[in-house]
Design a protein around this motif. Structure first.
Motif, PDB file in Angstrom:
ATOM      1  N   ALA A  91       0.840  -1.146  -0.063  1.00 31.07           N
ATOM      2  CA  ALA A  91      -0.003   0.229  -0.003  1.00 31.07           C
ATOM      3  C   ALA A  91       1.057   1.092   0.107  1.00 31.07           C
ATOM      4  O   ALA A  91       2.063   1.092   0.491  1.00 31.07           O
ATOM      5  CB  ALA A  91      -0.828   0.026   1.136  1.00 31.07           C
ATOM      6  N   PRO A  92       0.521   2.336  -0.453  1.00 29.13           N
ATOM      7  CA  PRO A  92       1.180   3.758  -0.349  1.00 29.13           C
ATOM      8  C   PRO A  92       1.805   4.025   0.842  1.00 29.13           C
ATOM      9  O   PRO A  92       0.959   3.797   1.666  1.00 29.13           O
ATOM     10  CB  PRO A  92       0.359   4.537  -1.103  1.00 29.13           C
ATOM     11  N   GLN A  93       3.005   4.509   0.906  1.00 30.36           N
ATOM     12  CA  GLN A  93       3.588   4.888   2.161  1.00 30.36           C
ATOM     13  C   GLN A  93       4.514   6.196   1.933  1.00 30.36           C
ATOM     14  O   GLN A  93       5.396   6.170   0.973  1.00 30.36           O
ATOM     15  CB  GLN A  93       4.283   3.674   2.633  1.00 30.36           C
ATOM     16  N   LYS A  94       4.134   7.196   2.925  1.00 34.48           N
ATOM     17  CA  LYS A  94       5.277   8.236   2.441  1.00 34.48           C
ATOM     18  C   LYS A  94       6.465   7.784   3.180  1.00 34.48           C
ATOM     19  O   LYS A  94       6.758   6.997   4.172  1.00 34.48           O
ATOM     20  CB  LYS A  94       4.824   9.375   3.620  1.00 34.48           C
ATOM     21  N   THR A  95       7.865   8.176   2.524  1.00 35.25           N
ATOM     22  CA  THR A  95       8.876   7.723   2.612  1.00 35.25           C
ATOM     23  C   THR A  95      10.076   8.915   2.858  1.00 35.25           C
ATOM     24  O   THR A  95      11.254   8.625   2.927  1.00 35.25           O
ATOM     25  CB  THR A  95       9.471   6.974   1.607  1.00 35.25           C
ATOM     26  N   SER A 113       8.195   3.420  -2.171  1.00 31.22           N
ATOM     27  CA  SER A 113       7.094   4.280  -2.099  1.00 31.22           C
ATOM     28  C   SER A 113       5.867   3.499  -1.441  1.00 31.22           C
ATOM     29  O   SER A 113       4.859   4.030  -1.524  1.00 31.22           O
ATOM     30  CB  SER A 113       6.546   4.889  -3.393  1.00 31.22           C
ATOM     31  N   GLN A 114       6.132   2.387  -0.783  1.00 26.35           N
ATOM     32  CA  GLN A 114       5.040   1.596  -0.370  1.00 26.35           C
ATOM     33  C   GLN A 114       5.678   0.930   0.780  1.00 26.35           C
ATOM     34  O   GLN A 114       6.570   0.772   1.387  1.00 26.35           O
ATOM     35  CB  GLN A 114       4.772   0.389  -1.531  1.00 26.35           C
ATOM     36  N   ARG A 115       4.648   0.210   1.480  1.00 28.89           N
ATOM     37  CA  ARG A 115       4.729  -0.578   2.906  1.00 28.89           C
ATOM     38  C   ARG A 115       3.679  -1.709   2.818  1.00 28.89           C
ATOM     39  O   ARG A 115       3.044  -1.985   1.995  1.00 28.89           O
ATOM     40  CB  ARG A 115       4.304   0.251   3.975  1.00 28.89           C
ATOM     41  N   ALA A 165       4.466  -2.832  10.304  1.00 26.87           N
ATOM     42  CA  ALA A 165       4.562  -2.274   8.994  1.00 26.87           C
ATOM     43  C   ALA A 165       5.876  -1.956   8.556  1.00 26.87           C
ATOM     44  O   ALA A 165       6.954  -1.656   9.226  1.00 26.87           O
ATOM     45  CB  ALA A 165       4.104  -0.674   9.071  1.00 26.87           C
ATOM     46  N   TYR A 212       8.720  -0.806   5.127  1.00 20.99           N
ATOM     47  CA  TYR A 212       8.848  -0.229   3.652  1.00 20.99           C
ATOM     48  C   TYR A 212       9.307  -1.407   2.849  1.00 20.99           C
ATOM     49  O   TYR A 212       9.725  -2.402   3.493  1.00 20.99           O
ATOM     50  CB  TYR A 212      10.085   0.743   3.866  1.00 20.99           C
TER      51      TYR A 212
END
Length: 175
Positions: A94-98, A117-119, A131, A133
């Protein structure tokens, strides 16, 4: 089984020199001194035949317990270490801020980890899923080859610690 990425994460030369200096200043006498950075050709020749050998086996449940920081919001950054562990895939990518991950890696002089860009969620047997990355190419492969609830062997870099445990960047996996 998918082959692991051949690259490894290494702190910059200045960081290795700084750490070596600190060891000398603090009287580390019996500790081994950091090895001087070898030319790229020498590093390639010294690389293990099996890239998986560069990853240290860890018990994820113990790693999570030991990596939790005591102060909420506190993060402890260090040179990334390559780890591998077995766990159950709890949640698909799923999308994740990095932004923080990139900042932490930049502080350590790491530039070539790939696009992240995901987790994913990893069930390690704790109270709730961890969670982590995941590198975008590994996330794409995971979406095609695995399902939530499936046990997998994960290959990751342990980048920093925070209140929920280790910040891991998954770079590959195996059935």
């Amino acid at each position: 089984m998918h082959s692991l990425p051949a690259r490894t994460l290494r702190p910059s030369r200045w960081l290795a020199a700084l750490l070596g200096s600190l060891l000398l200043l603090h009287g580390a006498g019996g500790l081994a001194q950091p090895k001087a950075a070898a030319p790229a050709a020498v590093e390639a020749a010294e690389a293990p035949a099996d890239p998986a050998a560069a990853y240290k086996d860890v018990d994820l449940k113990k790693l999570v317990a030991n990596a939790r920081t005591e102060i909420p919001g506190q993060r402890v950054i260090f040179a990334p270490t390559a780890v591998r562990f077995r766990a159950v895939l709890a949640a698909m990518p799923a999308p994740q801020k990095t932004d923080y991950l990139k900042k932490a890696l930049g502080m350590m002089g790491i530039e070539n980890i790939g696009n992240v860009s995901q987790r994913i969620g990893i069930d390690y047997g704790g109270d709730k899923a961890l969670a982590a990355y995941i590198e975008d190419s590994a996330a794409a492969r995971l979406g095609k080859e695995a399902k939530a609830g499936q046990p997998l062997q994960f290959y990751a870099y342990h980048v920093y610690n925070h209140a929920r445990g280790p910040a891991l960047v998954v770079t590959s996996f195996a059935q």
